[in-house]
Design an enzyme around this catalytic site. Sequence first.
Site, PDB file in Angstrom:
ATOM      1  N   LYS A  33     -23.978  13.806  -5.385  1.00  0.00           N
ATOM      2  CA  LYS A  33     -24.088  13.594  -6.828  1.00  0.00           C
ATOM      3  C   LYS A  33     -23.715  12.170  -7.181  1.00  0.00           C
ATOM      4  O   LYS A  33     -22.627  11.688  -6.848  1.00  0.00           O
ATOM      5  CB  LYS A  33     -23.182  14.547  -7.612  1.00  0.00           C
ATOM      6  N   LYS A  62     -26.877  12.362 -17.638  1.00  0.00           N
ATOM      7  CA  LYS A  62     -26.634  12.975 -18.963  1.00  0.00           C
ATOM      8  C   LYS A  62     -27.411  12.238 -20.060  1.00  0.00           C
ATOM      9  O   LYS A  62     -26.830  11.743 -21.029  1.00  0.00           O
ATOM     10  CB  LYS A  62     -25.140  13.017 -19.270  1.00  0.00           C
ATOM     11  N   ILE A  66     -34.014   9.719 -28.172  1.00  0.00           N
ATOM     12  CA  ILE A  66     -35.191  10.355 -28.760  1.00  0.00           C
ATOM     13  C   ILE A  66     -36.098  10.841 -27.620  1.00  0.00           C
ATOM     14  O   ILE A  66     -36.055  10.312 -26.499  1.00  0.00           O
ATOM     15  CB  ILE A  66     -35.961   9.406 -29.721  1.00  0.00           C
ATOM     16  N   THR A  69     -38.097   8.295 -25.456  1.00  0.00           N
ATOM     17  CA  THR A  69     -37.276   7.433 -24.596  1.00  0.00           C
ATOM     18  C   THR A  69     -36.743   8.197 -23.388  1.00  0.00           C
ATOM     19  O   THR A  69     -36.739   7.685 -22.263  1.00  0.00           O
ATOM     20  CB  THR A  69     -36.122   6.821 -25.420  1.00  0.00           C
ATOM     21  N   GLY A 208     -15.701  16.574  -5.876  1.00  0.00           N
ATOM     22  CA  GLY A 208     -15.456  15.149  -5.674  1.00  0.00           C
ATOM     23  C   GLY A 208     -14.157  14.905  -4.955  1.00  0.00           C
ATOM     24  O   GLY A 208     -14.065  14.943  -3.729  1.00  0.00           O
TER      25      GLY A 208
HETATM   26  O1  C5P Z   1     -12.761  16.584 -10.117  1.00  0.00           O
HETATM   27  P1  C5P Z   1     -13.806  16.166  -9.104  1.00  0.00           P
HETATM   28  O2  C5P Z   1     -13.517  14.832  -8.483  1.00  0.00           O
HETATM   29  O3  C5P Z   1     -14.108  17.242  -8.091  1.00  0.00           O
HETATM   30  O4  C5P Z   1     -15.085  15.982 -10.028  1.00  0.00           O
HETATM   31  C1  C5P Z   1     -16.367  16.072  -9.513  1.00  0.00           C
HETATM   32  C2  C5P Z   1     -17.385  15.562 -10.495  1.00  0.00           C
HETATM   33  O5  C5P Z   1     -17.612  16.506 -11.531  1.00  0.00           O
HETATM   34  C3  C5P Z   1     -17.057  14.251 -11.170  1.00  0.00           C
HETATM   35  O6  C5P Z   1     -18.192  13.410 -11.012  1.00  0.00           O
HETATM   36  C4  C5P Z   1     -16.857  14.603 -12.619  1.00  0.00           C
HETATM   37  O7  C5P Z   1     -17.325  13.589 -13.469  1.00  0.00           O
HETATM   38  C5  C5P Z   1     -17.683  15.858 -12.771  1.00  0.00           C
HETATM   39  N1  C5P Z   1     -17.153  16.740 -13.817  1.00  0.00           N
HETATM   40  C6  C5P Z   1     -17.960  17.125 -14.863  1.00  0.00           C
HETATM   41  N2  C5P Z   1     -17.487  17.959 -15.827  1.00  0.00           N
HETATM   42  C7  C5P Z   1     -16.222  18.404 -15.763  1.00  0.00           C
HETATM   43  C8  C5P Z   1     -15.409  18.055 -14.695  1.00  0.00           C
HETATM   44  C9  C5P Z   1     -15.889  17.204 -13.719  1.00  0.00           C
HETATM   45  O8  C5P Z   1     -19.127  16.720 -14.935  1.00  0.00           O
HETATM   46  N3  C5P Z   1     -15.793  19.222 -16.705  1.00  0.00           N
END
Ligand code: C5P
Length: 228
Positions: A33, A62, A66, A69, A208
């Site tokens: 990711k 994310k 519009i 775009t 992560g």
């Molecule tokens: O906490 P960790 O390092 O395992 O996070 C993994 C990924 O998940 C990160 O890239 C973080 O931005 C994303 N994440 C997310 N929404 C959350 C928690 C973590 O998109 N609520």
Amino acid sequence: MHHNPIYLALDLPRLDAAEALARKVKAHVGGLKLGLEFFCAHGAHGVHEIAKVGLPIFLDLKLHDIPNTVAAAVQAIHVLQPSIITVHAAGGRAMMEDAKAAAGEHTRVVAVTVLTSLDEGDLASIGVNASAHDQALRLAELAHSAGLDGIVCSGHEVAAVRRQWKDGFFIVPGLRPADPHTKHHADQKRIVSPREARDAGASVLVIGRPISRAEDPVEAARAIEATL
Ligand code: C5P
């Protein structure tokens, strides 16, 4: 061997370090990711470099703009052949429909509902007078009806979301491997493990820091994989 649902979040500022980590743990994860920070720092070149590792890429940008775009942006990243991309459901039905139409047939388009950084006060301040939970469910329904493949949701929500959207593709971040020493402490109750999330219906487990910051990332990834 069955398909590995773990996508390693490569949230490292340096491209060479991200690539080295990906190569090391490659055998124990199913995909990689890359987020907005990575893409802003390293761009399409960085994604190409990471793609050379040979695992599917989840491009977590994310998108929210519009419809025209967002569709153009989705077309622009088509060359990177991501297996998954994200858009904000709050961008509305037309934006999601156009994002899906612009994506390649091998790219899943998944919606982000309510950011976990927003509490109910934050939502009220942007004019959303619903609980975070109700707003997330509303946006999940909108994403479903707009033809998206699924949503990003927490390990606590995924079972309920799966009941409403049986063939949805659900991405679950925020997971922590079960630690036998702390598992029964009251303050650990809210933690969902990769295995629990998978059993609750997650399609992808985003992990992560439990891997990237482990003393031995290969062993950490192997150990998590072994629980699945
Ligand atoms: O906490 P960790 O390092 O395992 O996070 C993994 C990924 O998940 C990160 O890239 C973080 O931005 C994303 N994440 C997310 N929404 C959350 C928690 C973590 O998109 N609520």
